[in-house]
Enzyme design. Structure first.
Site, PDB file in Angstrom:
ATOM      1  N   CYS A  80      55.240 -25.853  82.633  1.00 13.21           N
ATOM      2  CA  CYS A  80      55.300 -26.037  84.085  1.00 13.21           C
ATOM      3  C   CYS A  80      56.576 -26.787  84.486  1.00 13.21           C
ATOM      4  CB  CYS A  80      54.073 -26.817  84.569  1.00 13.21           C
ATOM      5  SG  CYS A  80      52.568 -25.824  84.543  1.00 13.21           S
ATOM      6  N   CYS A 162      54.596 -22.036  86.798  1.00 11.45           N
ATOM      7  CA  CYS A 162      53.735 -23.018  87.456  1.00 11.45           C
ATOM      8  C   CYS A 162      54.528 -24.253  87.853  1.00 11.45           C
ATOM      9  CB  CYS A 162      52.556 -23.384  86.554  1.00 11.45           C
ATOM     10  SG  CYS A 162      53.030 -23.895  84.902  1.00 11.45           S
TER      11      CYS A 162
END
Ligand code: 2NF
Length: 249
Positions: A80, A162
């Site tokens: 992420c 993400c």
């Protein structure tokens, strides 16, 4: 007969398959070290699945399904907050992730690394690659194996993103954001709003002679609108030269 054989292989308007394609795929797979956690990869299997995706097939009839066995072998996930998209800024984006080693473009993932700058196609009724010519994505057909491959891996790369994701855009062309580019056509629409918090755009102004686009220009406003419609936060930075971008970010 020989002559006829070779003229049949010159039927497309695009560059032929890259010489030594199989060897390059295998070598790049073995050499890849950006994500060391992928060390258990089976490079022979990856090469075979890549080849089986397109060999002996009509080079203008590629589908996503042709690549599913290959996609099952290779993970396109990065941590992420570490995804970097680019459009018309390939070299700069790659310099950036070279400096910031924890950041990843698609070409820093195993499959993107293996396929970058390569060309490939086969022919129906032949188990050889065509090294003379391959379909050109504009002049021959859009559903060629190279275009379908990049659309699919770009889609998967975007779906997996993400946190805060970045895109490096070229402010020296009139449409820094281009709806028809892979970024505008595929990646933007496949970000998952439940996972992606913010799209952070960098509009770099010195990649050509004149600054032509900026965060307040109409193309970036298009992008802002599309992203906000998708319930993702949008931020934009301009007035960055490539040198300043590489140093300060
Ligand atoms: O070759 C690659 N590494 C590649 C190709 C296509 C897409 C990478 N991507 C991914 C990257 F991860 C970026 O985030 O998509 C993003 C960049 O694609 P873009 O279309 O937004 O950026 P451009 O600079 O316009 O194009 C990149 C390269 O892809 C070619 C184009 O000629 C350039 O060499 N390209 C774009 N669309 C197609 C297509 N439909 C294409 N080549 C074949 N078929």
């Amino acid at each position: 007969r020989m002559w006829r054989h070779s003229s049949e292989h010159m039927k497309w308007n695009g560059t032929g398959s890259t010489a030594h394609f199989q060897e390059i795929v295998l070598e790049r797979c073995y050499n890849y070290a950006v994500q060391p956690e992928l060390r258990d990869r089976d490079c022979q299997k990856i090469r075979e699945a890549f080849r089986n995706a397109f060999i002996s097939k009509d080079p203008c009839s590629a589908t996503e399904e042709d690549y599913h066995p290959l996609m099952k072998l290779v993970d396109l996930t990065v941590p992420c907050d570490k995804t970097v998209f680019w459009s018309k800024t390939k070299e700069l984006a790659h310099q950036y992730t070279k400096v910031r080693q924890e950041m990843f473009t698609l070409e820093d993932t195993l499959l993107g690394y293996i396929a970058d700058d390569l060309n490939w196609c086969g022919d129906a009724g032949s188990n050889e690659m065509n090294y003379q010519s391959c379909p050109h994505w504009k002049k021959d057909c859009s559903n060629n194996f190279v275009s379908v491959f990049w659309d699919l891996v770009s889609k998967r790369f975007a779906e997996n993103a993400c946190g805060v994701v970045q895109v490096v855009l070229n402010g020296s062309i009139s449409n820094a954001f281009d709806r028809k580019s892979t970024f505008g056509r595929v990646e933007v629409h496949n970000l998952n709003p439940t996972k992606v918090h913010t799209l952070q755009a960098w509009v770099i102004h010195d990649l050509g002679k004149f600054p032509s686009d900026s965060c307040s220009g109409s193309s970036i406003n298009d992008l802002r609108w599309i992203i906000m419609q998708r319930n993702i936060k949008f931020t934009c930075q301009d007035n960055y030269s490539s040198g300043k971008f590489l140093q300060c970010v």
